[in-house]
Design a protein around this motif. Structure first.
Motif, PDB file in Angstrom:
ATOM      1  N   TRP A 718       0.843  -1.226   0.039  1.00 37.05           N
ATOM      2  CA  TRP A 718       0.053  -0.061  -0.177  1.00 37.05           C
ATOM      3  C   TRP A 718       0.940   1.321   0.048  1.00 37.05           C
ATOM      4  N   VAL A 719       2.036   1.311   0.802  1.00 31.26           N
ATOM      5  CA  VAL A 719       2.848   2.222   0.599  1.00 31.26           C
ATOM      6  C   VAL A 719       3.290   2.435  -0.647  1.00 31.26           C
ATOM      7  N   LEU A 720       3.633   1.587  -1.415  1.00 28.89           N
ATOM      8  CA  LEU A 720       4.098   1.527  -2.822  1.00 28.89           C
ATOM      9  C   LEU A 720       2.869   2.338  -3.570  1.00 28.89           C
ATOM     10  N   ALA A 721       1.669   1.747  -3.430  1.00 33.76           N
ATOM     11  CA  ALA A 721       0.499   2.442  -4.123  1.00 33.76           C
ATOM     12  C   ALA A 721       0.492   3.818  -3.740  1.00 33.76           C
ATOM     13  N   VAL A 722       0.631   4.466  -2.493  1.00 39.00           N
ATOM     14  CA  VAL A 722       0.441   5.762  -2.394  1.00 39.00           C
ATOM     15  C   VAL A 722       1.540   6.496  -3.165  1.00 39.00           C
ATOM     16  N   VAL A 723       2.706   5.974  -3.061  1.00 44.09           N
ATOM     17  CA  VAL A 723       4.175   6.540  -3.493  1.00 44.09           C
ATOM     18  C   VAL A 723       3.809   6.870  -5.082  1.00 44.09           C
ATOM     19  N   ALA A 724       3.096   5.808  -5.798  1.00 48.52           N
ATOM     20  CA  ALA A 724       2.953   5.957  -7.089  1.00 48.52           C
ATOM     21  C   ALA A 724       1.856   6.835  -7.704  1.00 48.52           C
ATOM     22  N   ARG A 725       1.140   7.375  -6.637  1.00 44.86           N
ATOM     23  CA  ARG A 725       0.030   8.328  -7.240  1.00 44.86           C
ATOM     24  C   ARG A 725       0.843   9.722  -7.894  1.00 44.86           C
ATOM     25  N   PRO A 726      -0.098  10.210  -8.753  1.00 42.34           N
ATOM     26  CA  PRO A 726      -1.464   9.855  -9.362  1.00 42.34           C
ATOM     27  C   PRO A 726      -1.343   8.611 -10.031  1.00 42.34           C
TER      28      PRO A 726
END
Length: 797
Positions: A718-726
């Motif tokens: 999930w940290v990876l998902a947040v960092v990859a935003r947008p």
């Protein structure tokens, strides 16, 4: 041939060969700071590789080769770093050959251009306006030669050079022409290092790299106490067999090391150099890629930057009763007598090729300070060619005509007669106008789009030119630049820095700007906190290019401008600048993402190690239940595969158009530290719930470790998902691919056995998922809080 003529004909081929054999050449150290061997050593013998190597040997001592898989990081880090840096080095070397200054030497009576490293002792080197002096020497012939030595001495006033005067490498010609004999070459030259340093590939003076260094210092500070607690707990307090204790200790220490952070930064920079190299953009100082992304003011010279270098003679407009045919003969004589014609003279020479046989008796080369040049032809007159608004009285009718022509974007020169030799101290004296010489300049077809791009990105553009202000304003208007209809004549500008900064804030287009004023303008903008880029191609731009935060030179410009600029546009395309800005933003934005991932891993590793160590030591003191580190090295290896390793590599090279912002370190810390703390705490809670004590069976130990690992992976993904935003489609594929990779590892029997994973205990797995869900919620809250309350403290550009 007389002795004097023989001395001025230059060296013979045999004399050159003898000096080369004796080592009397201008051989300088290799342009790029590090050789291939240096690059290999720098990438192999690093502090991080040394730490990993020691831990790898400890694991090998336990006989568990599988747990030593992290040792492949040593090989991977080194190979990838070497390949990318060598690739960047070769790109820079190839471009440097195209962009380097090529002096004109006189040998056996013929003039020829050669690379600077082929100059030998006693060579005769010809000089013209804008030429860089590549070796030390002594002037043997001069025609009003003036040299700027400010790059060496700091003194901005040009120095008049007579026969016998010394000249130093690193200086450049402001006006006039001449010939000098090389007296010191190579490393013996007074300022040989100046020209070498001007083109050196560097990785310093960068907010991004200094920020990475700060982060590494913080990590190093955390490593020692966490490492000591972990070592004591594993070896003395956990009561585990020594092999299990050592593997647990290594499993705790390895993820604390940010093994890929510096590597990813270097790769991102190196790939940026290669990408820009493909666009014929030579990055002479690596931080320039990052620096231009932070620029908020671009100062652009008109001639050669917004307009093409080449010009065409449009018409000759006689003043009064002058005969146009005679005026064209005078123009042809002036052009033919100029040994190093600039673009204006070259256009005149092309249009007026039939020169009369007039003998020059005195010359006054053009300089940006006086805005005119002249040649005296004895009985045929003293002829001047220069700016109408400088040589003419404003009330003279031709002055109004010149103003009207300039307002249409044309370049207008005045052809006139003086009443005294042009080299007289009080020249030009009384000026008698003869004709207006009208030259056409073609605006670069890509200039308007480039200006529009900068405007859309919040970057203001200031057009600063030595030409007539009205003419500069007409060009600016044709490009759609606001303020082009209100150009400012720089002769009316104040000298006080604060007042000058006010003028620069209020206006956009400036004409009749002297070289020292360009430098003062850059300083005034910087005094208001602006990050300034200066573009130019002429010798009058050198001082401003040197003082600007980022200097951008045109490849066809003078050697002096190319020497001091951080970026050289070898194909003269002003439209390449948005690509440089884009590369800088990609580097800055992506390294920030990658830093978040690596720092998060370090923080959760330190937190987990502290929690396990403190509880374990406390259990030893209070005779409680001893506890060891939950993970084997192999567990932390696979944890990094799909949450950091592969995603970090992809994200570091991906497109990224986010605006550059200040506060890199503060922003990374405030986002990564909470995430790391959440992962560390929730993983420890999941492990405590699943842990059955020191006497638990091997199967129970594996299930407890698996439960903790599941919690860690859920939150880390999930940290990876947040960092990859947008999120865009390829980022979603990257995130889902990471999830799929872990599902394969946990579901395929071979991988479960190989990595010692056992998710079959439904209750423990359910607890792990719940802990992971709580951690995901906590991370999301922490990140949203940081984004909401931290964004205002960052300065955008």
């Amino acid at each position: 041939m007389s002795i004097a003529e023989e001395q001025m004909s230059g060296l013979s081929a045999a004399e050159v060969a003898r000096r080369v054999a004796d080592g009397e050449t201008n051989a300088l150290p290799e342009r790029v700071g590090r050789s291939v061997g240096d690059i290999v050593r720098a990438n192999v013998f690093t502090r991080i590789n040394a730490i990993l190597a020691v831990l790898f040997l400890l694991v090998l001592a336990t006989g568990s080769l599988i747990d030593g898989m992290f040792g492949l990081l040593i090989v991977g880090n080194s190979v990838i770093g070497i390949v990318q840096e060598v690739r960047a080095k070769r790109t820079l070397d190839r471009l440097a050959i195209v962009g380097q200054a090529r002096p004109v030497v006189r040998r056996e009576g013929r003039s020829q251009q050669i690379p600077p490293d082929q100059v030998v002792l006693d060579d005769l080197i010809e000089l013209g306006p804008g030429d860089q002096i590549v070796v030390d020497g002594e002037v043997v012939d001069t025609a009003a030669l003036e040299v700027d030595e400010s790059l060496l001495t700091g003194e901005a006033d040009p120095v008049d050079k007579q026969v016998g005067d010394p000249v130093m490498s690193g200086s450049f010609v402001v006006s006039g022409s001449g010939v000098y004999r090389a007296t010191r070459v190579g490393s013996q030259a007074y300022a040989a290092q100046v020209t070498a340093e001007a083109g050196k590939f560097t990785l310093v003076n960068s907010e991004l790299r200094s920020g990475i260094s700060t982060i590494l210092k913080v990590i190093t500070f955390l490593l020692f106490p966490a490492g000591l607690v972990t070592i004591y707990n594993q070896l003395f307090a956990s009561h585990q067999p020594w092999r299990d204790a050592v593997n647990g200790m290594v499993g705790a220490l390895v993820p604390m090391v940010p093994e890929g952070l510096v590597l990813m930064t270097s790769i991102a920079f190196a790939v940026g150099v290669v990408r820009l190299g493909r666009r014929n953009c030579l990055v002479q100082e690596l931080p320039a890629i990052e620096g231009l992304a932070r620029v908020d003011v671009v100062c652009a010279d008109k001639t050669g930057t917004l307009t093409e270098n080449g010009m065409r003679l449009s018409e000759v407009i006689p003043v009064g009763d002058a005969d146009e045919a005679e005026l064209r003969r005078a123009l042809a004589a002036i052009a033919a007598a100029d040994p190093r014609p600039n673009a204006s003279i070259a256009a005149i020479a092309e249009a007026c090729p039939k020169a009369p046989h007039w003998q020059p008796t005195a010359t006054a080369p053009f300089s940006s300070a006086k805005k005119w040049s002249g040649i005296s032809f004895g009985v045929d007159g003293d002829w001047l060619l220069g700016a109408p608004d400088v040589l003419l009285d404003p009330d003279f009718p031709a002055a109004a005509t010149a103003q009207e022509l300039g307002a249409r974007g044309l370049r207008v020169l005045l052809l006139a007669n003086g009443d005294r030799p042009v080299d007289a101290p009080d020249a030009p004296g009384t000026v008698t106008p003869q004709a207006l010489v009208v030259l056409e300049q073609k605006v670069r077809p890509d200039a308007a789009a480039t200006m529009k791009y900068f405007a859309s990105q919040g970057v203001s553009t200031k057009v600063i030119s030595g030409d007539n202000a009205v003419s500069v304003g007409a060009v600016a208007q044709s490009l759609g630049l606001p303020g082009g209809d209100h150009p400012v004549d720089a002769r009316e500008l104040p000298t006080d820095t604060a007042e000058l900064a006010d003028e620069l804030d209020a206006a956009t287009v400036f004409g009749r700007v002297r070289p020292d004023q360009k430098r003062a303008m850059v300083s005034a903008l910087q005094s208001r906190g602006h990050t300034v880029a200066m573009t130019g191609d002429g010798v009058n731009d050198v001082l401003a290019l040197k003082d600007a935060d980022i200097g951008v030179a045109m490849g066809s410009g003078s050697p002096a401008t190319r020497a001091v600029a951080q970026i050289v546009l070898l194909d003269d395309r002003f439209a390449t600048l948005p690509s440089v800005v884009g590369e800088g933003r990609r580097v800055i934005g992506n390294i920030e993402r990658v830093s978040n991932l690596f720092l998060t891993k370090t923080v959760y590793s330190v937190v987990l190690a502290f929690l396990v160590g403190v509880v374990g030591i406390g259990a030893q003191i209070w005779h409680g239940r001893p506890i060891g580190y939950p993970f084997l090295p192999r567990h932390m290896t696979i944890a990094a595969w799909f949450t950091i390793g592969l995603p970090a590599f992809v994200l570091s090279l991906a497109p990224n158009a986010e605006r550059a912002r200040r506060g890199f370190v503060r922003r990374v810390l405030r986002l990564a530290v909470p995430s790391g703390v959440v992962i560390g705490v929730m993983t420890f809670i999941a492990y405590l719930i699943a842990y059955r004590g020191a006497d638990e069976s091997q199967a129970q130990r594996t299930q407890a470790s698996t439960s903790a690992l599941i919690t860690l992976l859920i939150i880390a993904v999930w940290v990876l998902a947040v960092v990859a935003r947008p999120w865009v489609w390829w980022k979603l594929i990257l995130i889902l691919g990471s999830v799929a990779g872990y599902l394969v590892l946990f579901s395929v029997p071979f991988f479960r056995h190989f990595f010692q994973l056992d998710p079959t205990n439904v209750a423990m797995t359910a607890v792990a998922v719940v802990c992971g869900g709580v951690g995901v919620f906590a991370v999301e809250v922490a990140w949203r809080f940081a984004e909401r309350f931290g964004a205002g403290s960052d300065t955008s550009h």
